[in-house]
Design a protein around this motif. Structure first.
Motif, PDB file in Angstrom:
ATOM      1  N   TYR A 140      16.601  24.910   3.345  1.00 63.69           N
ATOM      2  CA  TYR A 140      16.565  24.185   1.909  1.00 63.69           C
ATOM      3  C   TYR A 140      15.351  23.203   1.922  1.00 63.69           C
ATOM      4  N   PHE A 141      15.010  22.605   2.996  1.00 64.89           N
ATOM      5  CA  PHE A 141      14.101  21.819   2.858  1.00 64.89           C
ATOM      6  C   PHE A 141      12.738  22.607   2.862  1.00 64.89           C
ATOM      7  N   LEU A 142      12.550  23.772   3.812  1.00 69.00           N
ATOM      8  CA  LEU A 142      11.332  24.426   3.906  1.00 69.00           C
ATOM      9  C   LEU A 142      11.258  25.309   2.575  1.00 69.00           C
ATOM     10  N   GLU A 143      12.182  25.638   1.850  1.00 72.11           N
ATOM     11  CA  GLU A 143      12.003  26.545   0.567  1.00 72.11           C
ATOM     12  C   GLU A 143      11.255  25.493  -0.318  1.00 72.11           C
ATOM     13  N   SER A 144      11.411  23.995  -0.315  1.00 74.47           N
ATOM     14  CA  SER A 144      10.633  23.218  -1.156  1.00 74.47           C
ATOM     15  C   SER A 144       9.201  23.417  -1.267  1.00 74.47           C
ATOM     16  N   THR A 145       8.685  23.838  -0.263  1.00 75.98           N
ATOM     17  CA  THR A 145       7.153  24.068  -0.117  1.00 75.98           C
ATOM     18  C   THR A 145       6.657  25.079  -0.991  1.00 75.98           C
ATOM     19  N   GLU A 146       7.613  25.902  -1.487  1.00 79.19           N
ATOM     20  CA  GLU A 146       7.014  27.112  -2.491  1.00 79.19           C
ATOM     21  C   GLU A 146       7.570  26.695  -4.002  1.00 79.19           C
ATOM     22  N   MET A 147       7.802  25.526  -3.980  1.00 84.64           N
ATOM     23  CA  MET A 147       8.341  25.062  -5.714  1.00 84.64           C
ATOM     24  C   MET A 147       7.094  24.517  -6.416  1.00 84.64           C
ATOM     25  N   GLU A 148       7.185  24.394  -7.540  1.00 83.50           N
ATOM     26  CA  GLU A 148       6.429  23.518  -8.453  1.00 83.50           C
ATOM     27  C   GLU A 148       6.866  21.904  -8.112  1.00 83.50           C
ATOM     28  N   SER A 149       5.725  21.024  -8.473  1.00 80.58           N
ATOM     29  CA  SER A 149       6.279  19.711  -8.193  1.00 80.58           C
ATOM     30  C   SER A 149       7.275  18.995  -8.499  1.00 80.58           C
ATOM     31  N   GLU A 150       8.037  19.292  -9.875  1.00 82.29           N
ATOM     32  CA  GLU A 150       9.023  18.404 -10.361  1.00 82.29           C
ATOM     33  C   GLU A 150      10.464  19.229  -9.656  1.00 82.29           C
ATOM     34  N   ALA A 151      10.369  20.563  -9.456  1.00 78.58           N
ATOM     35  CA  ALA A 151      11.416  21.470  -8.882  1.00 78.58           C
ATOM     36  C   ALA A 151      11.508  20.922  -7.308  1.00 78.58           C
ATOM     37  N   MET A 152      10.398  20.702  -6.699  1.00 75.39           N
ATOM     38  CA  MET A 152      10.126  20.201  -5.306  1.00 75.39           C
ATOM     39  C   MET A 152      10.818  18.806  -5.124  1.00 75.39           C
ATOM     40  N   VAL A 153      10.620  17.930  -5.887  1.00 76.15           N
ATOM     41  CA  VAL A 153      11.059  16.624  -5.943  1.00 76.15           C
ATOM     42  C   VAL A 153      12.632  16.671  -6.145  1.00 76.15           C
ATOM     43  N   ARG A 154      13.073  17.574  -7.168  1.00 75.77           N
ATOM     44  CA  ARG A 154      14.810  17.660  -7.193  1.00 75.77           C
ATOM     45  C   ARG A 154      15.291  18.319  -5.915  1.00 75.77           C
ATOM     46  N   ARG A 155      14.593  19.150  -5.368  1.00 75.21           N
ATOM     47  CA  ARG A 155      15.007  19.781  -4.179  1.00 75.21           C
ATOM     48  C   ARG A 155      15.149  18.878  -2.957  1.00 75.21           C
ATOM     49  N   LEU A 156      14.167  18.229  -2.700  1.00 70.55           N
ATOM     50  CA  LEU A 156      14.007  17.227  -1.622  1.00 70.55           C
ATOM     51  C   LEU A 156      15.145  16.030  -1.836  1.00 70.55           C
ATOM     52  N   ARG A 157      15.155  15.576  -3.131  1.00 75.67           N
ATOM     53  CA  ARG A 157      15.853  14.341  -3.387  1.00 75.67           C
ATOM     54  C   ARG A 157      17.518  14.762  -3.146  1.00 75.67           C
ATOM     55  N   THR A 158      17.467  16.082  -3.463  1.00 71.86           N
ATOM     56  CA  THR A 158      18.898  16.560  -3.288  1.00 71.86           C
ATOM     57  C   THR A 158      19.499  16.785  -1.754  1.00 71.86           C
ATOM     58  N   CYS A 159      18.529  17.390  -1.212  1.00 71.96           N
ATOM     59  CA  CYS A 159      18.803  17.630   0.212  1.00 71.96           C
ATOM     60  C   CYS A 159      18.905  16.216   1.215  1.00 71.96           C
ATOM     61  N   ILE A 160      18.040  15.393   0.853  1.00 71.76           N
ATOM     62  CA  ILE A 160      18.111  13.953   1.413  1.00 71.76           C
ATOM     63  C   ILE A 160      19.404  13.199   1.271  1.00 71.76           C
ATOM     64  N   LYS A 161      19.845  13.402  -0.097  1.00 72.43           N
ATOM     65  CA  LYS A 161      21.185  12.893  -0.405  1.00 72.43           C
ATOM     66  C   LYS A 161      22.523  13.354   0.332  1.00 72.43           C
ATOM     67  N   LEU A 162      22.194  14.718   0.999  1.00 74.17           N
ATOM     68  CA  LEU A 162      23.303  15.388   1.669  1.00 74.17           C
ATOM     69  C   LEU A 162      23.167  15.273   2.841  1.00 74.17           C
ATOM     70  N   LEU A 163      22.212  14.291   3.441  1.00 76.14           N
ATOM     71  CA  LEU A 163      22.182  14.039   4.781  1.00 76.14           C
ATOM     72  C   LEU A 163      23.388  13.206   5.333  1.00 76.14           C
ATOM     73  N   PRO A 164      23.872  13.125   6.457  1.00 74.80           N
ATOM     74  CA  PRO A 164      24.985  12.311   6.942  1.00 74.80           C
ATOM     75  C   PRO A 164      24.258  10.810   6.864  1.00 74.80           C
ATOM     76  N   LYS A 165      25.048   9.545   6.634  1.00 75.12           N
ATOM     77  CA  LYS A 165      24.905   8.485   6.284  1.00 75.12           C
ATOM     78  C   LYS A 165      23.626   7.931   7.013  1.00 75.12           C
ATOM     79  N   THR A 166      23.886   7.846   8.249  1.00 71.81           N
ATOM     80  CA  THR A 166      22.882   7.154   9.366  1.00 71.81           C
ATOM     81  C   THR A 166      21.746   8.081   9.218  1.00 71.81           C
TER      82      THR A 166
END
Length: 248
Positions: A140-166
């Motif tokens: 899901y992180f890697l797929e963001s490299t194929e997205m336009e800027s706004e969609a990429m930011v949304r994808r990365l923001r979402t994936c980062i929020k899904l990371l375990p807390k630490t």
């Protein structure tokens, strides 16, 4: 050299304030956002397969305190050093320092070689088990490299929020640490592209074994991914619209 001031785990850079994730201001990292196919994500991290392979030393658990201790030393004393994270340090010294990450005897002020500090931090992240970015989120992180800027930011923001807390705290601090480094790229020669080359394979690891050609292609995506996260850092770590991964 940059002007530095501290409030808890916070670093200020005169060329632009790049805050560390204080407890009251960090992104919210939790598993409540997980779509059904990520439910295993909320289980104990010990259930994920090990990526150590032949590594005989037990991995030192991820820790924001350890990361900040080493990163602050690099930023305060060696920010202008050429080749941070790219130039190799003495392997025996690197291994010894990485082992010390798991003890109360860690004293980075005794280390006067910036490349040993950088390589030990990189090795710690590379050998973390489970990895900084869990295997389930890798594609899901890697797929963001194929997205336009706004969609990429949304994808990365979402994936980062899904990371375990630490993991989320360390990931955010690492990206902001790399932003501090590129702020002095005229001296240290480390641009976002260069950091993407050396840090991409460390941050993003897959369980799938690839042939040489596929590995080169994948590593190029990792380079681009790290470069994008560094350059879009402020947008990604700000509160904003998320992507609904259930619709994928």
């Amino acid at each position: 050299s940059p002007t530095r001031g501290r409030t808890g785990t916070r670093t200020l850079v005169s060329s632009g304030e790049i805050p560390r994730p204080e407890a009251s201001k960090r992104m919210s990292f939790h598993s409540g956002l997980l779509p059904p196919f990520f439910k295993s994500f909320s289980k104990s991290q010990d259930e994920f397969p090990s990526s150590r392979n032949k590594e005989t030393e037990p991995p030192v658990p991820l820790s924001l305190e350890i990361f900040m201790t080493v990163a602050d030393r690099i930023e305060s004393e060696y920010l202008l050093t050429e080749g941070l994270y790219r130039v190799s340090g003495n392997q025996d010294e690197v291994r010894a320092l990485k082992r010390a990450f798991g003890s109360k005897e860690l004293n980075v002020n005794q280390v006067d070689n910036p490349h040993v500090l950088c390589c030990a931090l990189k090795l710690w992240l590379r050998e973390s088990s489970p990895p900084l970015v869990p295997y389930e989120l890798y594609s899901y992180f890697l797929e963001s490299t194929e997205m336009e800027s706004e969609a990429m930011v949304r994808r990365l923001r979402t994936c980062i929020k899904l990371l375990p807390k630490t993991n989320g705290w360390v990931f955010e601090s690492l990206i902001k640490h790399m932003n501090v480094i590129i702020s002095k790229s005229d001296s240290n020669k480390m641009t976002s592209n260069n950091l993407g080359v050396v840090m991409g394979p460390t941050i993003f690891r897959s369980l799938v074994e690839l042939d040489n050609f596929a590995l080169l292609t994948e590593n190029d995506k990792k380079r681009e991914l790290v470069e994008n996260i560094i350059e879009k850092c402020e947008e990604i770590f700000a509160e904003g619209e998320l992507e609904d991964l259930e619709k994928l």
